[in-house]
Design an enzyme around this catalytic site. Sequence first.
Site, short mmCIF file in Angstrom:
data_model
loop_
_atom_site.label_atom_id
_atom_site.label_comp_id
_atom_site.label_asym_id
_atom_site.label_seq_id
_atom_site.Cartn_x
_atom_site.Cartn_y
_atom_site.Cartn_z
N CYS A 296 80.92 128.61 -63.64
CA CYS A 296 81.14 127.19 -63.03
C CYS A 296 80.12 127.49 -61.75
O CYS A 296 79.54 126.50 -61.25
CB CYS A 296 82.40 126.84 -62.32
SG CYS A 296 83.83 126.80 -63.41
N CYS B 178 82.65 121.60 -71.31
CA CYS B 178 83.78 121.10 -70.59
C CYS B 178 83.42 119.66 -70.06
O CYS B 178 84.10 118.86 -69.88
CB CYS B 178 84.12 121.77 -69.43
SG CYS B 178 82.74 121.98 -68.30
FE1 FES Z 1 83.44 123.46 -66.42
FE2 FES Z 1 84.07 124.71 -63.92
S1 FES Z 1 85.22 124.18 -65.83
S2 FES Z 1 82.10 123.96 -64.45
#
Ligand code: FES
Length: 146
Positions: free
Chosen positions: A106, A37
């Site tokens: 996360c 991400c």
């Molecule tokens: Fe990547 Fe939360 S969406 S750490």
Amino acid sequence: MAQIGYSKKVMEHFMIPRNVGVIENPDGYGKVGNPVCGDLMEIFIRVKDDKIDDIKFRTFGCGSAIAVSSMVTEMAKGKTLDEAIKITRKDVADELEGLPPQKMHCSNLGADALHAAIKDYWVKIGKIKPEEAKAEEGEEGESCGT
Ligand code: FES
């Protein structure tokens, strides 16, 4: 079922994060990222008498990652380094009264960045070797769901 699956604590730490910022010339610095991400977390620590005297974070990431950063800095502040290194990913998620299942990953960044900052300090003072500081990196190879 909670409307959006976030606990009150997560919302509170997301809306009013604690210890945001940078420490110039920190004693220890940790940076971890999620390659999928792209979320990135940095933790800066100031050490005094073997305790975390000051701690700040900078997070470029999702709301959960920000809440996690805020919480982990609160948990670590004032602790000895030996106590703080024992803070786990799960401890942070538990303190936040949980995260939605798809956001559990996360919580990893917080503990990992804290550990990296402590190990950076320990490398500087010669307590551990640089190879030992890298041990935790990418240990579970988790991906980011968003
Ligand atoms: Fe990547 Fe939360 S969406 S750490």
